[in-house]
Design an enzyme around this catalytic site. Structure first.
Site, PDB file in Angstrom:
ATOM      1  N   SER A 102      -1.763   5.636   1.329  1.00 15.07           N
ATOM      2  CA  SER A 102      -3.086   4.931   1.477  1.00 15.07           C
ATOM      3  C   SER A 102      -3.074   4.124   2.867  1.00 15.07           C
ATOM      4  O   SER A 102      -1.966   4.174   3.516  1.00 15.07           O
ATOM      5  CB  SER A 102      -2.951   3.968   0.297  1.00 15.07           C
ATOM      6  OG  SER A 102      -3.018   4.646  -1.095  1.00 15.07           O
ATOM      7  N   LEU A 114       0.915  -1.308  -0.050  1.00 14.64           N
ATOM      8  CA  LEU A 114       0.143   0.057  -0.056  1.00 14.64           C
ATOM      9  C   LEU A 114       0.946   1.318  -0.029  1.00 14.64           C
ATOM     10  O   LEU A 114       1.794   1.182   0.910  1.00 14.64           O
ATOM     11  CB  LEU A 114      -1.049   0.083   1.270  1.00 14.64           C
ATOM     12  CG  LEU A 114      -2.063  -0.891   1.102  1.00 14.64           C
ATOM     13  CD1 LEU A 114      -3.008  -0.942   2.640  1.00 14.64           C
ATOM     14  CD2 LEU A 114      -3.019  -0.207   0.039  1.00 14.64           C
ATOM     15  N   ASP A 115       0.543   1.909  -1.063  1.00 14.98           N
ATOM     16  CA  ASP A 115       1.567   3.242  -0.988  1.00 14.98           C
ATOM     17  C   ASP A 115       1.523   4.070   0.384  1.00 14.98           C
ATOM     18  O   ASP A 115       0.584   3.949   1.049  1.00 14.98           O
ATOM     19  CB  ASP A 115       1.317   4.156  -2.116  1.00 14.98           C
ATOM     20  CG  ASP A 115      -0.175   4.631  -2.227  1.00 14.98           C
ATOM     21  OD1 ASP A 115      -0.619   5.318  -1.424  1.00 14.98           O
ATOM     22  OD2 ASP A 115      -0.907   4.350  -3.320  1.00 14.98           O
ATOM     23  N   LYS A 116       2.306   5.052   0.635  1.00 17.42           N
ATOM     24  CA  LYS A 116       2.365   5.972   1.655  1.00 17.42           C
ATOM     25  C   LYS A 116       1.259   6.601   1.988  1.00 17.42           C
ATOM     26  O   LYS A 116       0.907   6.775   3.164  1.00 17.42           O
ATOM     27  CB  LYS A 116       3.838   6.788   1.397  1.00 17.42           C
ATOM     28  CG  LYS A 116       3.845   7.651   2.692  1.00 17.42           C
ATOM     29  CD  LYS A 116       5.199   8.646   2.417  1.00 17.42           C
ATOM     30  CE  LYS A 116       5.638   9.524   3.501  1.00 17.42           C
ATOM     31  NZ  LYS A 116       6.651  10.208   3.296  1.00 17.42           N
TER      32      LYS A 116
END
Length: 352
Positions: free
Chosen positions: A107, A103-105
């Site tokens: 999200s 999960l990106d930063k």
């Protein structure tokens, strides 16, 4: 271990990291085998000592499966390029575990963490079509046209790829849920940007049969035995091979080549066998014609030629009939009448 196994699988089975992450550690020279930096594709033989980041890697640990509610601002990689706290440091779990996917930063939401490398690869492989559900909030009202385009697939220009068809439905004026089977980098944000929308909040709420539920932000829990069994059952027929290798192995085997025609058919004889002697041979000469039936040239009867005369059905032409003069059609100079050229014919009586 009975036989040597690949180093990245050895690290994955020991719960150090995933195979992909192991390849990165090997490339960076952070993995040693008997004190010597390892190279890609190296196999570990029984009795060898493997160290990663100065720590000796032992055998397999007890399987661990955690559900984590990742907060925003935490990254899922162990690299320090983002200069942010990663999820491993954030949890500080006593055993070495790593995330299933990313999960990106910016999200938040459900993150599955484990020390079982094989199951990680099976879940992450896009060709296995395992579902992941997200709750999304955008900056503009969600329309049916927008959802239709999201479902059918969106062309992502910077990746030069068309996303796979998916499921999406509206949950509010500015919110919707989407279920993906792909795992492209920042896929939902790129899809929305391509349709002139901007993602304000992104939260993952489900991975396959595992749901986030009411787990508080930053907290984690262990999977129940039932959830682990369901997870293993769902990935039972999935492959953990690299994509290209999985495609090659899924192709049907080629049928064996047919034997050459020369080997399958009997060889022709060098020469045709002689004809059977059952048929009588042709006589050398035909029998002479009976002399009694042959006549001498002098005895042949010659039939006189006689011309048949037709009966006089019509009277003969009179001898005194005047000879028909020669019909002379002469092209003479005529007058032009429009575009027509007049043809002048002289009558027989005018000819002397």
């Amino acid at each position: 271990m009975g036989e040597g196994i690949r180093l990245n699988k050895y690290l994955s089975d020991a719960g150090i990291c995933s195979r992909r992450e192991a390849d990165r550690l090997i490339e960076e020279g952070r993995v040693l085998i008997d004190g010597v930096p390892a190279s890609m594709g190296t196999k570990v033989d029984p009795g060898q000592t493997v160290c990663c980041d100065g720590q000796t890697v032992g055998g397999k640990d007890k399987p661990v499966f955690l559900v984590v509610n990742k907060p925003r601002g935490i990254v899922c990689t162990t690299s320090d390029k983002d200069r942010a706290e990663n999820i491993v440091e954030f949890l500080n779990y006593p055993q070495r575990i790593y995330p299933v996917g990313r999960l990106d930063k910016d999200s938040e939401g459900l993150l599955l963490m484990t020390n079982q490398g094989d199951i990680v690869n099976k879940i992450l492989r896009g060709g296995n079509n395992h579902e992941k559900e997200y709750a999304v909030a955008v900056n503009k009202p969600v329309t049916e046209e927008f959802l239709k385009k999201m479902r059918e697939g969106v062309w992502i220009e910077d990746l030069a790829v068309l996303t796979k068809p998916c499921r999406a439905w509206q949950t509010g004026s500015h919110t919707f849920h989407i279920v993906l089977t792909q795992g492209l980098n920042r896929q939902i944000r790129r899809m929305c940007r391509a349709l002139d929308y901007h993602v304000m909040k992104l939260k993952r709420v489900r991975i396959m049969s595992i749901k986030l539920g009411n787990l508080e932000r930053g907290e984690y829990r262990e999977l129940t035995e039932k959830e682990v069994e369901e997870l293993k059952c769902m990935v039972k027929d999935s492959t953990d091979l690299p994509m290209q290798q999985a495609i090659e192995e899924s192709k049907p085997a080629r049928p064996e080549q047919k034997p050459a025609c020369a080997a399958s058919k009997p060889a022709r004889p060098a020469s045709k066998p002689a004809r059977l002697a059952s048929k009588p041979a042709h006589p050398a000469s035909k029998p002479a014609y009976p002399a009694s039936k042959m006549a001498s040239p002098d005895s042949r009867q010659v039939r006189p030629y006689s011309k048949k005369v037709r009966p006089d059905s019509k009277p003969a032409h009179p001898e005194n009939k005047p000879v028909r003069p020669e019909n002379r059609n002469v092209w003479a100079e005529g007058q032009r009448s429009g575009h027509r050229l007049v043809r002048v014919v002289r009558r027989p009586e005018d000819i002397k």
